[in-house]
Design an enzyme around this catalytic site. Structure first.
Site, PDB file in Angstrom:
ATOM      1  NE  ARG A 117       6.202  -5.547   4.088  1.00  0.00           N
ATOM      2  CZ  ARG A 117       6.653  -6.733   3.664  1.00  0.00           C
ATOM      3  NH1 ARG A 117       7.850  -7.120   3.953  1.00  0.00           N
ATOM      4  NH2 ARG A 117       5.885  -7.535   2.933  1.00  0.00           N
ATOM      5  CB  THR A 118       0.444  -3.556   7.584  1.00  0.00           C
ATOM      6  OG1 THR A 118       1.055  -3.150   6.363  1.00  0.00           O
ATOM      7  CG2 THR A 118      -0.382  -2.427   8.135  1.00  0.00           C
ATOM      8  NE  ARG A 167      -3.194  -4.559   4.664  1.00  0.00           N
ATOM      9  CZ  ARG A 167      -1.918  -4.633   4.262  1.00  0.00           C
ATOM     10  NH1 ARG A 167      -1.449  -5.755   3.741  1.00  0.00           N
ATOM     11  NH2 ARG A 167      -1.108  -3.610   4.369  1.00  0.00           N
ATOM     12  CE  LYS A 182     -18.280 -19.154  12.474  1.00  0.00           C
ATOM     13  NZ  LYS A 182     -18.423 -18.958  13.916  1.00  0.00           N
ATOM     14  CG  HIS A 239      -1.106   1.029   3.444  1.00  0.00           C
ATOM     15  ND1 HIS A 239      -1.078   0.995   4.826  1.00  0.00           N
ATOM     16  CD2 HIS A 239      -0.409  -0.062   3.026  1.00  0.00           C
ATOM     17  CE1 HIS A 239      -0.395  -0.075   5.216  1.00  0.00           C
ATOM     18  NE2 HIS A 239       0.016  -0.736   4.144  1.00  0.00           N
TER      19      HIS A 239
HETATM   20  N1   CP Z   1       3.765  -2.474   3.134  1.00  0.00           N
HETATM   21  C1   CP Z   1       2.795  -3.367   3.410  1.00  0.00           C
HETATM   22  O1   CP Z   1       1.619  -3.025   3.494  1.00  0.00           O
HETATM   23  O2   CP Z   1       3.235  -4.660   3.545  1.00  0.00           O
HETATM   24  P1   CP Z   1       2.321  -5.877   3.986  1.00  0.00           P
HETATM   25  O3   CP Z   1       1.324  -6.115   2.868  1.00  0.00           O
HETATM   26  O4   CP Z   1       3.261  -7.020   4.204  1.00  0.00           O
HETATM   27  O5   CP Z   1       1.589  -5.465   5.238  1.00  0.00           O
END
Ligand code: CP
Length: 306
Positions: free
Chosen positions: A51-52, A101, A80, A129
């Site tokens: 999703r993110t 991320r 590396k 998040h």
């Molecule tokens: N909600 C969320 O962070 O989903 P993903 O890990 O799929 O990005």
């Protein structure tokens, strides 16, 4: 130049403006279709995501911009040994904005200190998040018409759950918010959240182990997954993973006006039979995640659409 590391980077008034912009984007998508023409977004994902990553990319594409990036550390020069600071210096030469991320808490913060472009924290370890929180706030505001005076149940992995930590930080700024923290003893909300945030700000909360005990009192139930990737040993994970399963029987205990949210992915914690309940809002939440990220990109790039 602004980055987004935590939901607290925006004041309540700025959040309100951002959520209102997201609502306008939902209502008038054509108005925003070329707002980012010529702009590029890089998605730097050192940890798995559906999703993110894809919602950031969908958001930029919906705005008429372009996307680039990597979806695992293994497919980048991190494999590396390249540092986050060198990577972001490089990406600053290619893109106008990036979402990162990383499994290590604070990695996006290191990136923004060396970046010439806005950096969005797309999840750092068990820490924060913030774009999920923006999604959650937009979802709650659209479903309930407000973000204040509510009882929010947070259920599951409250120890490592970065979505829960970010959401608490954001919601405590609204009046009349109280929490019911629903978790097994081993996955309780950490002291740094309970004492330093809830106790310090005198936010009412109670802790319960049984989901059934909380259901009748909730306006929102925020379910979370027990995260295999945060456990140090398999045995503990196996013991915890099916601790909560929300099913039709438990939904009968909840008010008709309660909504179920989940940042997803889910494993077993919400039975598929709940999906058809009108109070199950987690796939609507996914859709709101695109609108709010469109609003965020416009805000960080300081692009105004009449
Ligand atoms: N909600 C969320 O962070 O989903 P993903 O890990 O799929 O990005």
């Amino acid at each position: 130049m602004r980055h987004l590391m935590s939901p607290l980077d925006f004041s309540v008034e700025e959040l309100d403006t951002l959520l209102t912009l997201a609502q306008d984007i939902e209502a008038n998508p054509a108005k925003y279709a070329h707002a980012c023409a010529g702009k590029k977004m890089a998605t730097l994902f050192y940890e798995p995501s559906t999703r993110t990553r894809l919602s950031h990319e969908a958001a930029m594409l919906n705005l008429g911009g372009s996307i680039m990036g990597f979806s695992s550390a293994d497919s980048s020069s991190a494999a590396k040994g390249e540092s986050v600071s060198d990577t972001i210096r490089t990406i600053s030469c290619y893109a106008d904005i990036c979402a990162m991320r990383h499994p290590k808490e604070g990695a996006p913060m290191v990136a923004c200190q060396h970046s010439r472009i806005p950096v969005i924290n797309a999840g750092d370890g068990g820490h924060q998040h913030p774009t999920q929180t923006l999604t959650d706030l937009l979802t709650i505001r659209n479903l309930k018409g407000r973000l204040d005076h509510m009882t929010i149940g947070l259920c599951g992995d409250l120890k490592f759950g970065r979505t829960v930590h970010s959401l608490i930080h954001a919601l405590v700024r609204y009046p009349g918010i109280q929490f019911i923290l629903i978790s097994p003893e081993e996955l309780r909300l950490p002291d740094y959240m309970r004492q330093d945030v809830l106790d310090k700000l005198q936010i009412p909360y109670k802790e319960v182990v049984r989901l059934e005990d909380a259901m009748p009192d909730l306006d929102i139930l925020y379910m979370t997954r027990v995260q295999k990737e945060r456990f140090f040993n398999e045995e503990d994970y196996v013991r915890m993973k099916d601790f909560y399963i929300l099913d039709r029987k438990k939904m009968k205990l909840a008010p008709e006006t309660m909504y179920v949210l989940h940042p997803l992915p889910r494993v077993n914690e919400i039975a598929v039979e709940v999906d058809s309940d009108p109070r199950a809002a987690y796939f609507r939440q996914v859709q709101y995640g695109v609108y709010v990220r469109m609003a965020l990109i416009l805000t960080l790039l300081e692009i105004h659409v009449d």
